[in-house]
Structure formats: C-alpha cells, structure tokens
Design a protein around this motif. Structure first.
Motif, short mmCIF file in Angstrom:
data_model
loop_
_atom_site.label_atom_id
_atom_site.label_comp_id
_atom_site.label_asym_id
_atom_site.label_seq_id
_atom_site.Cartn_x
_atom_site.Cartn_y
_atom_site.Cartn_z
N VAL A 247 2.01 -9.29 10.93
CA VAL A 247 1.31 -8.76 12.10
C VAL A 247 1.12 -9.88 13.10
N PRO A 248 0.99 -9.56 14.40
CA PRO A 248 0.75 -10.60 15.40
C PRO A 248 -0.59 -11.28 15.18
N GLU A 249 -0.65 -12.55 15.44
CA GLU A 249 -1.91 -13.29 15.41
C GLU A 249 -2.25 -13.64 16.85
N TYR A 250 -3.29 -12.99 17.37
CA TYR A 250 -3.57 -13.09 18.79
C TYR A 250 -4.09 -14.46 19.22
N ALA B 140 -2.35 -11.13 3.73
CA ALA B 140 -3.32 -12.21 3.74
C ALA B 140 -4.50 -11.91 4.65
N HIS B 141 -4.32 -11.02 5.62
CA HIS B 141 -5.38 -10.73 6.59
C HIS B 141 -5.97 -9.34 6.43
N TYR B 142 -5.38 -8.52 5.56
CA TYR B 142 -5.89 -7.17 5.38
C TYR B 142 -7.16 -7.18 4.55
N THR B 143 -8.16 -6.45 5.02
CA THR B 143 -9.40 -6.26 4.27
C THR B 143 -9.62 -4.78 4.09
N LYS C 231 -7.00 2.32 11.74
CA LYS C 231 -6.17 3.42 11.23
C LYS C 231 -4.70 3.02 11.19
N SER C 232 -4.19 2.49 12.28
CA SER C 232 -2.77 2.09 12.33
C SER C 232 -2.50 0.95 11.36
N PHE C 233 -3.43 0.03 11.27
CA PHE C 233 -3.31 -1.11 10.36
C PHE C 233 -3.23 -0.62 8.91
N THR C 234 -4.03 0.41 8.60
CA THR C 234 -4.04 0.98 7.25
C THR C 234 -2.70 1.62 6.92
N LEU C 235 -2.11 2.34 7.88
CA LEU C 235 -0.80 2.95 7.64
C LEU C 235 0.27 1.89 7.41
N GLN C 236 0.21 0.82 8.17
CA GLN C 236 1.17 -0.27 7.98
C GLN C 236 1.02 -0.89 6.60
N LYS C 237 -0.23 -1.03 6.13
CA LYS C 237 -0.47 -1.58 4.79
C LYS C 237 0.06 -0.62 3.72
N ILE C 238 -0.10 0.68 3.93
CA ILE C 238 0.42 1.66 2.97
C ILE C 238 1.94 1.57 2.90
N MET C 239 2.59 1.45 4.07
CA MET C 239 4.04 1.30 4.09
C MET C 239 4.47 0.07 3.30
N LEU C 240 3.79 -1.05 3.55
CA LEU C 240 4.14 -2.31 2.88
C LEU C 240 3.93 -2.21 1.38
N ASP C 241 2.80 -1.65 0.97
CA ASP C 241 2.50 -1.57 -0.46
C ASP C 241 3.44 -0.61 -1.18
N TRP C 242 3.82 0.49 -0.51
CA TRP C 242 4.79 1.40 -1.12
C TRP C 242 6.14 0.69 -1.30
N ALA C 243 6.59 0.02 -0.26
CA ALA C 243 7.88 -0.66 -0.33
C ALA C 243 7.88 -1.78 -1.36
N SER C 244 6.72 -2.38 -1.58
CA SER C 244 6.59 -3.48 -2.54
C SER C 244 6.38 -2.98 -3.97
N GLY C 245 6.26 -1.67 -4.12
CA GLY C 245 6.06 -1.09 -5.45
C GLY C 245 4.63 -1.14 -5.94
N GLU C 246 3.67 -1.39 -5.03
CA GLU C 246 2.27 -1.52 -5.43
C GLU C 246 1.47 -0.25 -5.20
N LEU C 247 2.03 0.73 -4.51
CA LEU C 247 1.27 1.93 -4.15
C LEU C 247 2.19 3.14 -4.08
N VAL D 105 -16.92 -7.16 5.32
CA VAL D 105 -17.11 -8.01 6.49
C VAL D 105 -17.11 -9.48 6.08
N GLN D 106 -17.80 -9.78 4.99
CA GLN D 106 -17.82 -11.16 4.50
C GLN D 106 -16.41 -11.62 4.14
N GLU D 107 -15.67 -10.75 3.47
CA GLU D 107 -14.30 -11.09 3.09
C GLU D 107 -13.44 -11.32 4.32
N TYR D 108 -13.62 -10.47 5.34
CA TYR D 108 -12.85 -10.59 6.57
C TYR D 108 -13.10 -11.94 7.25
N PHE D 109 -14.39 -12.32 7.35
CA PHE D 109 -14.72 -13.59 8.00
C PHE D 109 -14.25 -14.78 7.18
#
Length: 299
Positions: free
Chosen positions: A37-40, A52-55, A126-142, A275-279
């Motif tokens: 994902v982009p890092e702004y 690494a950045h998904y919470t 919401k969009s971030f969650t869908l991207q994570k679902i796509m990644l986890d499915w493709a990686s065999g984790e979901l 939130v703590q994990e995110y920070f």
C-alpha cells in the motif's frame, strides 16, 4: 451449472488441473498487486507491506430488524443535533464483534449468507479490509476452503468505463486473466466464486438503476454497471457469493438490490487494543508512542 455461452461453445469442457494452474497464476498476481500500500509519509513511488500495517478492525453483526432500526436512527440523526460517536457505538456493540474469517460462517440455524453487506462511514477502512481479504485468500490464509477464486470490483472505477462488457470481459479486465481462463474457471466452480464489490453506494447513486433489463446470458454485452446489477441480484452467476461495502447511510437501499440470504455487518473502527497496536506500528520509540497515543486518546 451455469452456461457461459460464447466461450463454452468454442472450447472443450474445463479441465480441473488446468483451472488450478490458472488460479495459482492469478493468486500470484493478486499477491503482487495487493501486498503493498502507499505510504503517504514517503515519496509517491514508495510503498510498504500491507500485512505489516494492517490492524484488525471491530466488525459488528446485526439482524435485519436491528439494522432497519439502526438505519432509521442514523438517517434521523443526520437531520438533528448530530450522530452517535464511534466510541458510543463501539461500547454498545462490542460484544457482537466478528472477525473477517467469520463473515460467511453459518448462523445458529446452519444457514450461510450468499451476500454480506459491510457498511461503515468514510475512512473506516472498508476498502483496506477488502484488499487484505484478497491478499490473505491469495496467500492461502483465508477462505481457501470456501472459495476457489475471489474477484475484486471497484464501483468507482466501473462507473467510469463506457465500453460495453459482458461478465467474462469484466472479470478479465479486473483480474488480468484472459476471457477463456475466466470462462473455464466459472464453468468449473461457480458455487465457489466470491465477489468483493467495493463502494456499492457509488452504484446506488449511478442512474438509472431501476430501468436496467435483467438478462441471464453472461455473453451479453452491456455497460459494466448494468452487468454488475445482474450479478448483484443473482441473475448472473446465482451460485456465487458476494461481500459488498457501502457507506452506512446507504446500507438500507443497498440491501434491496442484493440477492439473499443476506448478512448485515458494520465496520466500527479500532478497539482500544487495536488503536494501541496501530500506533505501535508507526512509532517504534516507546516514549514517542505513549506520548502520541495519550494525546489522541484524550481528545
């Protein structure tokens, strides 16, 4: 089993081994596309790993009756003094939270939803969650046992396409697979296809949604949004499953467009632990983390 007209007549019946190879190829491309994902805070050409950045966010589930009541209150609050804060909503619903791997789990009666609506205000992830679902499915984790193939369609992009497409062309455009490969996969396992449809409120606001003729021919070319409409209502590929995202304010109208059985969920944001994990992920220095976290928490 669904017939795929134009493509199924020209080619031999799908070969399971060949389809498995196609899906593995597709999964590899999904990992490359969704893994970062982009890092702004960094230059525009730099990206960071999504994992690494998904919470994990708090997702709550409501019954149809609870959702209708919530929707009425949500609309009413928009015209009065203000809406409930996310912290109030989280406090009220925290005992009903579910994980993303439970979105398609059977209910207490053993019924599995065909369509899951994931609503949430803008910026809730919401969009971030869908991207994570796509990644986890493709990686065999979901969802590897639930779904043979997962496609991501973004309504914001589809409504800007003016070329007519049939369902196979549309999925080829979104996935990078050839129309022949799409046809082979859909013929073999239509009941193990999951559509992730992002930003369905864009569809609701895209006229004329009530005057689109239904058709069951996946080879028929129409606008991408019209083709999507027939998928949403289960006219095309009725055996498939869907996870759609939409803003909270649009959730009730959206439900009337979708095939059932349905499950209504809402993304509420992060729990306090989240939130703590995110920070922590952004502030490696413990003192800086505590200072920043406490500053935000007190607001």
């Amino acid at each position: 089993m669904t017939s795929f007209g134009l493509y199924s007549r020209k080619h031999k019946p799908p070969d399971p081994e060949n389809c498995s190879d196609m899906i593995l190829q597709y999964k590899s491309s999904v990992i490359d596309k969704c893994g970062f994902v982009p890092e702004y805070k960094l230059p525009s050409d730099e990206r960071v790993e999504l994992a690494a950045h998904y919470t994990e966010t708090v997702i709550i589930q409501r019954s149809k009756e609870q959702n209708e009541k919530y929707y009425r209150e949500h609309v009413k609050s928009a015209y009065t003094s203000g809406t409930k804060t996310s912290s109030q909503l989280l406090s009220n619903d925290k005992n009903h939270s579910i994980r993303i791997d439970q979105l398609f789990s059977p209910d207490s009666d053993g019924n599995t939803p065909k369509t899951v609506i994931l609503s949430g205000d803008s910026g809730r992830g919401k969009s971030f969650t869908l991207q994570k679902i796509m990644l986890d499915w493709a990686s065999g984790e979901l969802y590897s046992e639930n779904f043979a193939v997962v496609f991501l369609l973004k309504c914001e992009e589809l409504k800007c396409i003016f070329k007519e497409m049939n369902l196979i062309d549309l999925l080829s455009w979104s996935s990078g697979l050839t129309p022949y490969q799409i046809s082979q996969i859909l013929q073999l396992t239509p009941e193990r296809v999951l559509f992730l449809i992002d930003g369905l409120d864009e569809y609701v606001s895209h006229p004329p949604i009530h005057f689109v003729p239904s058709h069951t021919n996946p080879s028929k070319k129409t606008s991408p949004m019209d083709t999507l409409k027939n998928v949403l209502r289960g006219v095309l590929l009725p055996e498939s499953f869907m996870l759609v995202t939409t803003r909270s304010i649009a959730a009730d109208p959206v439900m009337n467009l979708l095939k059932g059985p349905q499950r209504f969920t809402e993304i509420m944001g992060f729990s306090e632990r989240g939130v703590q994990e995110y920070f922590h992920k952004f502030f490696q220095d413990e003192l800086l983390f505590k200072k920043t976290y406490e500053s935000v928490k007190d607001k």
